[in-house]
Design a protein around this motif. Structure first.
Motif, PDB file in Angstrom:
ATOM      1  N   THR A 151       2.967  10.000  -8.151  1.00  0.00           N
ATOM      2  CA  THR A 151       4.159  10.738  -8.631  1.00  0.00           C
ATOM      3  C   THR A 151       3.585  12.276  -8.449  1.00  0.00           C
ATOM      4  OG1 THR A 151       4.239   8.819  -9.874  1.00  0.00           O
ATOM      5  CG2 THR A 151       5.903  10.526 -10.142  1.00  0.00           C
ATOM      6  N   PRO A 152       2.576  12.714  -9.114  1.00  0.00           N
ATOM      7  CA  PRO A 152       2.461  14.096  -8.750  1.00  0.00           C
ATOM      8  C   PRO A 152       2.213  14.825  -7.477  1.00  0.00           C
ATOM      9  CG  PRO A 152       0.928  13.130 -10.470  1.00  0.00           C
ATOM     10  CD  PRO A 152       1.712  11.965  -9.930  1.00  0.00           C
ATOM     11  N   VAL A 153       1.719  13.927  -6.632  1.00  0.00           N
ATOM     12  CA  VAL A 153       1.469  14.337  -5.281  1.00  0.00           C
ATOM     13  C   VAL A 153       3.050  14.635  -4.997  1.00  0.00           C
ATOM     14  CG1 VAL A 153       0.999  13.740  -2.894  1.00  0.00           C
ATOM     15  CG2 VAL A 153      -0.735  13.635  -4.943  1.00  0.00           C
ATOM     16  N   ALA A 154       3.792  13.497  -4.926  1.00  0.00           N
ATOM     17  CA  ALA A 154       5.335  13.614  -4.695  1.00  0.00           C
ATOM     18  C   ALA A 154       5.994  14.739  -5.064  1.00  0.00           C
ATOM     19  CB  ALA A 154       5.994  12.303  -5.125  1.00  0.00           C
ATOM     20  N   ARG A 188       0.855  -1.080   0.091  1.00  0.00           N
ATOM     21  CA  ARG A 188       0.067  -0.052  -0.183  1.00  0.00           C
ATOM     22  C   ARG A 188       0.914   1.120   0.029  1.00  0.00           C
ATOM     23  NH1 ARG A 188      -4.050  -0.381   4.511  1.00  0.00           N
ATOM     24  NH2 ARG A 188      -4.671  -2.320   3.459  1.00  0.00           N
ATOM     25  N   LEU A 189       2.254   1.155   0.811  1.00  0.00           N
ATOM     26  CA  LEU A 189       2.964   2.371   0.737  1.00  0.00           C
ATOM     27  C   LEU A 189       3.433   2.628  -0.643  1.00  0.00           C
ATOM     28  CD1 LEU A 189       3.830   4.137   3.043  1.00  0.00           C
ATOM     29  CD2 LEU A 189       6.078   2.673   3.100  1.00  0.00           C
ATOM     30  N   GLY A 238      -2.208   5.426  -6.530  1.00  0.00           N
ATOM     31  CA  GLY A 238      -2.291   5.050  -7.734  1.00  0.00           C
ATOM     32  C   GLY A 238      -1.341   5.818  -8.607  1.00  0.00           C
ATOM     33  N   ILE A 239      -1.906   6.196  -9.748  1.00  0.00           N
ATOM     34  CA  ILE A 239      -1.129   7.024 -10.522  1.00  0.00           C
ATOM     35  C   ILE A 239      -0.918   8.614 -10.179  1.00  0.00           C
ATOM     36  CG2 ILE A 239      -1.747   5.809 -12.777  1.00  0.00           C
ATOM     37  CD1 ILE A 239      -3.638   8.194 -13.394  1.00  0.00           C
TER      38      ILE A 239
END
Lengths: 243, 317
Positions: free
Chosen positions: B75-78, B65-66, B71-72
């Motif tokens: 990466t944008p949130v990171a 889960r980590l 989901g996709i």
């Protein structure tokens, strides 16, 4: 068209192919071929791959036109293809009603599905059907229009032996109910013996030999005359030296 | 192989091998043994069981889960988080790339000042009218071109030429012809939506499985039924691809039209922000465009889910 050698009964029903030639480029696929099928006869057309079986079937279905000669078939005809050719975006019932018009189309399709043993599967998507079930839907789609001629192009070739055997039983049962002429194209000698009133062996664009089959249902399973017929057919197909 | 098996079913099961039994009768399938030896040299074995029958430790679950918690969008949130951190630390200057929280704050302020709401409304109205126009023409001509040979002759050449012209390049012509009011903007958006819709719909209709078309003709179905039950549903996946491109291109058209000449709308907000070095405001505009694009894409995905449920692998598209 009419030909002197043909009896009036055959002009009423069945199939009449007269001196048909079909070429693809330089290759002559059908070479002055003659064929007649009586009103309720089940004829099996046997031959190796590429001998022109499917070309002949497509001519009878009206999907192709001859280069020479004439093809006369009933207007009410249906074809069962090698693959099931179901519309993946329609449920089983709507696949069967594809060519049907009128208010009772759905009921007719339901009856046809019940006839092939798929009652209750009307709402199934094609992707949810097994190979045998899909081919039975295709059979129901062909029979629902009450055709006078049913053309079957290696319809069970992709099925396993046990399913194929069940389908043979189904075809035998259905032909007595529907009183239609049937032409089944196959390369399977045992399938031909199991079903045919008459077996035609095709080679190099012509019908080379014709074997009337008068065996009883039990004799078709296992008998001396069955083995004799099988040996004769294999000899016609040029496979005699292997047996 | 003339002797028959006493069991008819057994004989049936031998159908396929029967013709070749002469060769295989000579020996117990000698051709198979080298292959099987090569495949399993050390007699290694594999055991397959139901996926949830394997014991999955709590740690493995947690780790799975980590790995992709969103989901996709992981990466944008990171990237957003890293961006925020870099902005806080001072690596990214506020006029260069303001922190995401700062952009959000600016958006709130602009909304309260009554600037963002009307601009957004104007942009959305332009996009909606342009899309409706472009999609209508694209679908109409695509269907005619796909179904009729004469339609193909009529439209294909023109659209192929249109396809090679970038949206930005026709903008000057539009301004010369229609001035700087709403008409050229709507036409640019419509143009962006029309071209991919026509091309994809045309290809989708022509690409419908010919074996199914042939089968349909043998059932006695008339032309209208062929079109509605076979060709249109068969072209649906391609139509949805076209719709996705149309939505994306129309947003591109919206940006082009609003950036070059406008006194209202999101594009105006951006050019305005650029002029007065309000980098926050520029980013607010960009984020809104991104959200519009994302919503359009999600809308088509939803349509795919609804309309293509017959497909064995509709998610893979």
């Amino acid at each position: 068209m009419s030909t002197a050698s043909v009896t009036p009964a055959r002009q009423q029903a069945g199939v009449l192919v007269d001196d048909v030639v079909r070429r693809f480029g330089d290759r002559v696929v059908l070479d002055h071929l003659d064929l007649s099928i009586a009103g309720e006869e089940l004829v099996v057309l046997l031959g190796p791959s590429g001998c022109g079986k499917t070309t002949l079937l497509r001519l009878l279905a009206g999907l192709d036109r001859p280069d020479e000669g004439t093809v006369e078939v009933p207007a009410r005809r249906a074809i069962v293809f090698q693959g099931d050719r179901l519309l993946p975006w329609q449920r089983a019932l709507r696949n069967v009603t594809l060519g049907l018009y009128g208010p009772d189309a759905d009921q007719q399709a339901k009856d046809a599905l019940a006839e092939v043993g798929l009652a209750g599967r009307e709402r199934a998507w094609p992707k949810e059907l097994s190979g045998g079930e899909a081919q039975r839907v295709a059979l129901a789609r062909a029979l629902v229009s009450d055709p006078e001629l049913v053309l079957l192009d290696e319809p069970f070739a992709a099925l396993d032996a046990i399913t194929r055997r069940r389908m043979h039983g189904l075809v035998r049962a259905l032909r007595y109910q529907h009183h239609a002429a049937m032409l089944l194209v196959t390369h399977d000698v045992d399938e031909a013996i199991a079903l045919a009133d008459r077996i035609l062996v095709m080679s190099s664009g012509r019908i080379s030999t014709s074997h009337p089959v008068t065996l009883s249902a039990a004799d078709r399973e296992a008998s001396v005359s069955r083995e004799e017929l099988r040996a004769a057919l294999l000899a016609d197909l040029g496979l005699a030296n292997q047996h | 192989m003339t002797e028959t098996s006493p069991d008819p079913l057994l004989a049936e099961a031998n159908f396929d091998q029967a013709d070749f039994s002469a060769e295989t009768a000579a020996g117990p399938a000698p051709t198979l043994s080298p292959d099987t030896d090569a495949l399993a040299p050390a007699h290694a074995r594999e055991v397959f069981v139901a996926a949830d029958a394997r014991r999955i430790s709590a740690f493995t679950k947690w780790r799975k889960r980590l790995r992709w918690p969103l989901g996709i969008y992981t990466t944008p949130v990171a990237i957003l988080i890293i961006w925020q951190v870099l902005a806080e630390v001072g690596v990214l200057g506020p006029t260069y790339a303001p922190a995401p929280t700062s952009i959000a704050r600016t958006a709130g302020q602009l909304w309260q000042q009554g600037v963002l709401g009307p601009d957004l409304e104007i942009s959305l109205r332009r996009a909606a009218i342009g899309l409706a126009l472009g999609l209508s023409i694209g679908i109409f001509t695509g269907v005619i071109g796909g179904l009729l040979a004469s339609g193909e002759q009529l439209f294909n050449g023109v659209v192929q030429i249109f396809n090679t012209i970038p949206i930005l390049a026709i903008l000057p012509v539009m301004i010369v012809w229609f001035g700087i009011d709403e008409t050229p903007k709507i036409l640019i958006i419509a143009f962006g939506a029309f071209v991919p819709m026509y091309l994809n719909l045309f290809a989708a209709i022509r690409g419908v499985d010919q074996r199914l078309v042939e089968m349909t003709r043998t059932t006695g179905a008339r032309r209208w039924r062929l079109v509605t039950r076979v060709i249109f549903p068969g072209a649906m996946p391609g139509f949805l691809v076209g719709l996705r491109f149309s939505l994306a291109y129309s947003i591109l058209g919206l940006v082009a039209a609003e950036t070059v000449n406008a006194n209202s709308g999101i594009g105006f907000l951006i050019t305005n922000g650029q002029t007065y070095l309000q980098t926050n405001q520029v980013f607010v505009g960009l984020v809104i465009y991104a959200i519009l694009g994302l919503l359009a894409d999600q809308f088509v995905r939803l349509l795919q889910r609804l309309l293509l449920q017959w497909r064995p692998s509709y998610e893979a598209s």
